[in-house]
Motif scaffolding. Structure first.
Motif, PDB file in Angstrom:
ATOM      1  N   ASP A  68      -4.449 129.621   6.165  1.00  0.00           N
ATOM      2  CA  ASP A  68      -5.050 130.887   5.759  1.00  0.00           C
ATOM      3  C   ASP A  68      -4.016 131.794   5.090  1.00  0.00           C
ATOM      4  O   ASP A  68      -4.334 132.505   4.136  1.00  0.00           O
ATOM      5  N   LEU A  69      -2.775 131.765   5.563  1.00  0.00           N
ATOM      6  CA  LEU A  69      -1.711 132.528   4.911  1.00  0.00           C
ATOM      7  C   LEU A  69      -1.458 132.024   3.494  1.00  0.00           C
ATOM      8  O   LEU A  69      -1.273 132.814   2.560  1.00  0.00           O
ATOM      9  N   LEU A  70      -1.443 130.717   3.311  1.00  0.00           N
ATOM     10  CA  LEU A  70      -1.264 130.154   1.969  1.00  0.00           C
ATOM     11  C   LEU A  70      -2.421 130.555   1.056  1.00  0.00           C
ATOM     12  O   LEU A  70      -2.215 130.878  -0.122  1.00  0.00           O
ATOM     13  N   LEU A  71      -3.628 130.542   1.590  1.00  0.00           N
ATOM     14  CA  LEU A  71      -4.786 130.984   0.809  1.00  0.00           C
ATOM     15  C   LEU A  71      -4.691 132.467   0.479  1.00  0.00           C
ATOM     16  O   LEU A  71      -5.111 132.890  -0.607  1.00  0.00           O
ATOM     17  N   TYR A  72      -4.131 133.249   1.376  1.00  0.00           N
ATOM     18  CA  TYR A  72      -3.938 134.668   1.106  1.00  0.00           C
ATOM     19  C   TYR A  72      -3.029 134.845  -0.110  1.00  0.00           C
ATOM     20  O   TYR A  72      -3.311 135.655  -0.996  1.00  0.00           O
ATOM     21  N   VAL A  73      -1.935 134.074  -0.166  1.00  0.00           N
ATOM     22  CA  VAL A  73      -1.009 134.145  -1.300  1.00  0.00           C
ATOM     23  C   VAL A  73      -1.735 133.742  -2.585  1.00  0.00           C
ATOM     24  O   VAL A  73      -1.624 134.422  -3.614  1.00  0.00           O
ATOM     25  N   ARG A  74      -2.482 132.657  -2.539  1.00  0.00           N
ATOM     26  CA  ARG A  74      -3.252 132.224  -3.710  1.00  0.00           C
ATOM     27  C   ARG A  74      -4.234 133.305  -4.137  1.00  0.00           C
ATOM     28  O   ARG A  74      -4.328 133.644  -5.319  1.00  0.00           O
ATOM     29  N   ASN A  75      -4.960 133.848  -3.188  1.00  0.00           N
ATOM     30  CA  ASN A  75      -5.974 134.846  -3.503  1.00  0.00           C
ATOM     31  C   ASN A  75      -5.355 136.144  -4.027  1.00  0.00           C
ATOM     32  O   ASN A  75      -5.942 136.811  -4.875  1.00  0.00           O
ATOM     33  N   ALA A  76      -4.172 136.502  -3.540  1.00  0.00           N
ATOM     34  CA  ALA A  76      -3.480 137.691  -4.049  1.00  0.00           C
ATOM     35  C   ALA A  76      -3.122 137.490  -5.521  1.00  0.00           C
ATOM     36  O   ALA A  76      -3.258 138.410  -6.335  1.00  0.00           O
ATOM     37  N   ARG A  77      -2.692 136.295  -5.872  1.00  0.00           N
ATOM     38  CA  ARG A  77      -2.398 135.983  -7.289  1.00  0.00           C
ATOM     39  C   ARG A  77      -3.674 136.070  -8.121  1.00  0.00           C
ATOM     40  O   ARG A  77      -3.649 136.606  -9.239  1.00  0.00           O
ATOM     41  N   LEU A  78      -4.761 135.532  -7.600  1.00  0.00           N
ATOM     42  CA  LEU A  78      -6.030 135.616  -8.320  1.00  0.00           C
ATOM     43  C   LEU A  78      -6.471 137.064  -8.493  1.00  0.00           C
ATOM     44  O   LEU A  78      -6.986 137.433  -9.561  1.00  0.00           O
ATOM     45  N   ASP A  79      -6.264 137.885  -7.481  1.00  0.00           N
ATOM     46  CA  ASP A  79      -6.602 139.307  -7.569  1.00  0.00           C
ATOM     47  C   ASP A  79      -5.779 139.996  -8.653  1.00  0.00           C
ATOM     48  O   ASP A  79      -6.307 140.781  -9.450  1.00  0.00           O
ATOM     49  N   ARG A  80      -4.471 139.697  -8.694  1.00  0.00           N
ATOM     50  CA  ARG A  80      -3.599 140.306  -9.716  1.00  0.00           C
ATOM     51  C   ARG A  80      -4.028 139.880 -11.114  1.00  0.00           C
ATOM     52  O   ARG A  80      -4.058 140.695 -12.033  1.00  0.00           O
ATOM     53  N   THR A  81      -4.363 138.606 -11.280  1.00  0.00           N
ATOM     54  CA  THR A  81      -4.820 138.115 -12.580  1.00  0.00           C
ATOM     55  C   THR A  81      -6.105 138.803 -12.999  1.00  0.00           C
ATOM     56  O   THR A  81      -6.257 139.212 -14.149  1.00  0.00           O
ATOM     57  N   ALA A  82      -7.020 138.952 -12.087  1.00  0.00           N
ATOM     58  CA  ALA A  82      -8.300 139.620 -12.394  1.00  0.00           C
ATOM     59  C   ALA A  82      -8.061 141.085 -12.739  1.00  0.00           C
ATOM     60  O   ALA A  82      -8.701 141.610 -13.662  1.00  0.00           O
ATOM     61  N   ASP A  83      -7.143 141.746 -12.052  1.00  0.00           N
ATOM     62  CA  ASP A  83      -6.827 143.151 -12.347  1.00  0.00           C
ATOM     63  C   ASP A  83      -6.239 143.290 -13.742  1.00  0.00           C
ATOM     64  O   ASP A  83      -6.567 144.231 -14.474  1.00  0.00           O
ATOM     65  N   ARG A  84      -5.348 142.357 -14.140  1.00  0.00           N
ATOM     66  CA  ARG A  84      -4.757 142.404 -15.484  1.00  0.00           C
ATOM     67  C   ARG A  84      -5.813 142.202 -16.564  1.00  0.00           C
ATOM     68  O   ARG A  84      -5.761 142.841 -17.606  1.00  0.00           O
ATOM     69  N   ALA A  97      -0.816 141.652   7.412  1.00  0.00           N
ATOM     70  CA  ALA A  97      -0.113 141.984   8.659  1.00  0.00           C
ATOM     71  C   ALA A  97      -0.782 141.311   9.861  1.00  0.00           C
ATOM     72  O   ALA A  97      -0.105 140.773  10.734  1.00  0.00           O
ATOM     73  N   PHE A  98      -2.109 141.317   9.892  1.00  0.00           N
ATOM     74  CA  PHE A  98      -2.839 140.683  10.982  1.00  0.00           C
ATOM     75  C   PHE A  98      -2.549 139.181  11.023  1.00  0.00           C
ATOM     76  O   PHE A  98      -2.252 138.622  12.082  1.00  0.00           O
ATOM     77  N   LEU A  99      -2.631 138.529   9.868  1.00  0.00           N
ATOM     78  CA  LEU A  99      -2.375 137.086   9.816  1.00  0.00           C
ATOM     79  C   LEU A  99      -0.954 136.763  10.265  1.00  0.00           C
ATOM     80  O   LEU A  99      -0.731 135.795  11.007  1.00  0.00           O
ATOM     81  N   LEU A 100       0.015 137.570   9.827  1.00  0.00           N
ATOM     82  CA  LEU A 100       1.404 137.326  10.211  1.00  0.00           C
ATOM     83  C   LEU A 100       1.620 137.535  11.710  1.00  0.00           C
ATOM     84  O   LEU A 100       2.360 136.774  12.344  1.00  0.00           O
ATOM     85  N   LEU A 101       0.964 138.544  12.277  1.00  0.00           N
ATOM     86  CA  LEU A 101       1.080 138.767  13.720  1.00  0.00           C
ATOM     87  C   LEU A 101       0.470 137.618  14.519  1.00  0.00           C
ATOM     88  O   LEU A 101       1.044 137.164  15.523  1.00  0.00           O
ATOM     89  N   ILE A 102      -0.679 137.139  14.086  1.00  0.00           N
ATOM     90  CA  ILE A 102      -1.319 136.007  14.773  1.00  0.00           C
ATOM     91  C   ILE A 102      -0.438 134.764  14.657  1.00  0.00           C
ATOM     92  O   ILE A 102      -0.233 134.032  15.635  1.00  0.00           O
ATOM     93  N   PHE A 103       0.089 134.521  13.461  1.00  0.00           N
ATOM     94  CA  PHE A 103       0.963 133.368  13.239  1.00  0.00           C
ATOM     95  C   PHE A 103       2.194 133.454  14.147  1.00  0.00           C
ATOM     96  O   PHE A 103       2.556 132.470  14.800  1.00  0.00           O
ATOM     97  N   ALA A 104       2.812 134.638  14.201  1.00  0.00           N
ATOM     98  CA  ALA A 104       3.981 134.833  15.067  1.00  0.00           C
ATOM     99  C   ALA A 104       3.603 134.634  16.539  1.00  0.00           C
ATOM    100  O   ALA A 104       4.372 134.048  17.310  1.00  0.00           O
ATOM    101  N   GLY A 105       2.422 135.097  16.909  1.00  0.00           N
ATOM    102  CA  GLY A 105       1.968 134.912  18.287  1.00  0.00           C
ATOM    103  C   GLY A 105       1.825 133.441  18.648  1.00  0.00           C
ATOM    104  O   GLY A 105       2.227 133.022  19.742  1.00  0.00           O
TER     105      GLY A 105
END
Length: 97
Positions: free
Chosen positions: A78-94, A38-46
């Motif tokens: 940084d938003l693109l890295l967030y998406v990548r890192n979220a995928r990595l987090d999901r993979t690690a959780d599985r 949410a913070f990244l999206l708000l900054i990007f929108a700003g």
């Protein structure tokens, strides 16, 4: 350059120095922990609003606009890295389950 333009450029340079550090940290950490989408999206929108405001201003200065565009691009990375890192987090959780 008027005083308020100089101050705006100084603000954009200060933010601009912070974003590359944040992007490198996101790349190396490989996790979304400690990040807020949410913070990244708000900054990007700003930044997008700042760019639009400069373009709509009849006497905008290209050098100020350039700083808005560069900062917006860094937040975009940084938003693109967030998406990548979220995928990595999901993979690690599985794998843990």
């Amino acid at each position: 350059m008027e005083d308020f333009e100089l101050l705006e450029v100084c603000m954009m340079v200060a933010f601009g120095c912070s974003w590359p550090v944040n992007v490198v940290k996101s790349y190396r950490m490989r996790t979304t922990q400690g990040k807020s989408l949410a913070f990244l999206l708000l900054i990007f929108a700003g930044y997008l609003c700042g760019i639009a405001g400069k373009l709509l201003s009849p006497d905008y200065k290209w050098y100020v606009l350039l700083f808005y565009i560069l900062n917006c691009a860094m937040v975009g990375v940084d938003l693109l890295l967030y998406v990548r890192n979220a995928r990595l987090d999901r993979t690690a959780d599985r794998r843990e389950q």
